[in-house]
Design a protein around this motif. Sequence first.
Motif, PDB file in Angstrom:
ATOM      1  N   ARG A 112       0.823  -1.212   0.000  1.00  0.00           N
ATOM      2  CA  ARG A 112       0.000   0.000   0.000  1.00  0.00           C
ATOM      3  C   ARG A 112       0.857   1.261   0.000  1.00  0.00           C
ATOM      4  N   ALA A 113       2.071   1.138   0.513  1.00  0.00           N
ATOM      5  CA  ALA A 113       3.009   2.263   0.502  1.00  0.00           C
ATOM      6  C   ALA A 113       3.736   2.377  -0.832  1.00  0.00           C
ATOM      7  N   GLY A 114       3.401   1.494  -1.777  1.00  0.00           N
ATOM      8  CA  GLY A 114       3.980   1.566  -3.114  1.00  0.00           C
ATOM      9  C   GLY A 114       5.268   0.797  -3.301  1.00  0.00           C
ATOM     10  N   ALA A 115       5.635  -0.040  -2.328  1.00  0.00           N
ATOM     11  CA  ALA A 115       6.893  -0.787  -2.404  1.00  0.00           C
ATOM     12  C   ALA A 115       6.684  -2.132  -3.098  1.00  0.00           C
ATOM     13  N   SER A 116       7.345  -2.313  -4.218  1.00  0.00           N
ATOM     14  CA  SER A 116       7.263  -3.595  -4.930  1.00  0.00           C
ATOM     15  C   SER A 116       8.484  -4.466  -4.679  1.00  0.00           C
ATOM     16  N   SER A 117       9.555  -3.883  -4.118  1.00  0.00           N
ATOM     17  CA  SER A 117      10.751  -4.646  -3.762  1.00  0.00           C
ATOM     18  C   SER A 117      10.779  -4.806  -2.247  1.00  0.00           C
ATOM     19  N   HIS A 118      10.691  -6.048  -1.790  1.00  0.00           N
ATOM     20  CA  HIS A 118      10.678  -6.342  -0.354  1.00  0.00           C
ATOM     21  C   HIS A 118      11.967  -7.086  -0.013  1.00  0.00           C
ATOM     22  N   ALA A 119      12.785  -6.497   0.834  1.00  0.00           N
ATOM     23  CA  ALA A 119      14.061  -7.108   1.222  1.00  0.00           C
ATOM     24  C   ALA A 119      14.091  -7.312   2.731  1.00  0.00           C
ATOM     25  N   ILE A 120      14.545  -8.470   3.156  1.00  0.00           N
ATOM     26  CA  ILE A 120      14.573  -8.828   4.574  1.00  0.00           C
ATOM     27  C   ILE A 120      15.913  -9.485   4.884  1.00  0.00           C
ATOM     28  N   CYS A 121      16.606  -8.962   5.893  1.00  0.00           N
ATOM     29  CA  CYS A 121      17.888  -9.532   6.317  1.00  0.00           C
ATOM     30  C   CYS A 121      17.644 -10.466   7.493  1.00  0.00           C
ATOM     31  N   LEU A 122      18.166 -11.685   7.393  1.00  0.00           N
ATOM     32  CA  LEU A 122      18.007 -12.701   8.426  1.00  0.00           C
ATOM     33  C   LEU A 122      19.367 -13.232   8.837  1.00  0.00           C
ATOM     34  N   TYR A 123      19.482 -13.696  10.066  1.00  0.00           N
ATOM     35  CA  TYR A 123      20.716 -14.379  10.447  1.00  0.00           C
ATOM     36  C   TYR A 123      20.850 -15.664   9.632  1.00  0.00           C
TER      37      TYR A 123
END
Length: 318
Positions: A112-123
Motif C-alpha cells: 500500500r506504501a507503493g513498495a514492490s521490492s521487499h528485502a529482509i535480512c536474516l541471520y
Amino acid sequence: MQIIDFIHEHIEQATLLAKASYAEEWARVTVLPQNITIPDLSGFAGNCLGVAAFELDKMVGFLCCYSPFNNAFGSTKARGVFSPIYGNCSITENRGAIYARMYQTAAEKWARAGASSHAICLYAGNTTVQEQFFRYGFGLRCVDAIRPMDALNVSPYLDVEYTELIGEKRFYLRTLDVLLDEHMATSPTFIRRYTKTEDEFAQEMHESKDRYFAAKSNEEIIAFLKVSDESENFITGMPDMQNICGAFCLPQYRGKGIFQNLINHAISILKSEGYTRLGVDFESLNPNADRFWNKYFMAYTNSLVRRIDEVALKRGTL
C-alpha cells in the motif's frame, strides 16, 4: 496468535527478542562480537509499517522495515523497503509460522506504501525462516560474512607487489572500477551499476575515508580491496572490526593466489593497528564472489528479496 501494528510500547520486548536472536547466531559464529547493543527501534514504531506477533500478552515476534525508498539496490526503478537484521525476529518455537503470518500482514502495508521490492535480512543460521520466505517467492541476494583478523592459509606469491594506495595513487583504480561495473552487469548477476566519469571517480577518491589496498605487477594495478569502518549492518560498526566493501581482480590473474595474498597484506596492516575482525558483504548471485568469500569467511546474515507485481499495485487491487 494475533498480528498487530508495531508501536512504541512494544520496543522493550522487541529489543529483548532481538538480543536473544543475536545471541543465537553468536553461538553459531563465535567470531562475532559477543556483547552488542541493539539499535534504537523507535523509527520502526513511527513509520507505521511494522507488525508485532502476540500470544496473549507475550510478544513472540516482530517484523519492521525502513520507510520506502526509490531505486531499490541502486540499479532498479522499483520502490523498495528493507527490514534490517535488528528489525525482525521471533521466538524459536513455531518460528516459520510466526514469520509467515507477520509477513502476510506487513507485506500488505508495504504494498500500500507503493513498495514492490521487499528485502529482509536474516541471520544465516535461521534456516527455518529462510525456507518460509522462499515459499513466499523470495530469493537470496546479499550475504554478510566474517573471519578473525588472521592470515589466510595460502602460499606466498612473490612476483607481485602489495601496497596500500594513498592520496592520488587511488585515482589509478578507475580502470578496475569500470571493469567491476561491467562484470556485475553480466549473467547471472545482472546488476547494472552507474559507471562514474573520470572526474566523478577522482572526486570520490579525494573525499573517501575508505582505505584501498592493491596488487601490482610491473607497475600495473591488477587487483584491489576497498576496506571500510562499517558496512551493511550495525554489527560492522564495532570499533575492532574492518569490512571489505569492494574488490576486483583482473581475470588473467585469478586462480594464482594473488588475491588471497592481497587480503593477507591488508590483514597484516589492520591487525597491527589493533583490529581483530574482518567482514565482507557480497552478492550471492555473483558466482565468483559467492565461491571465493564463502571459502574464507563465515556467513552470518542472508538478505532475501522479493519483487512483487507492480501491475497489481497500479491497479489498486490491494
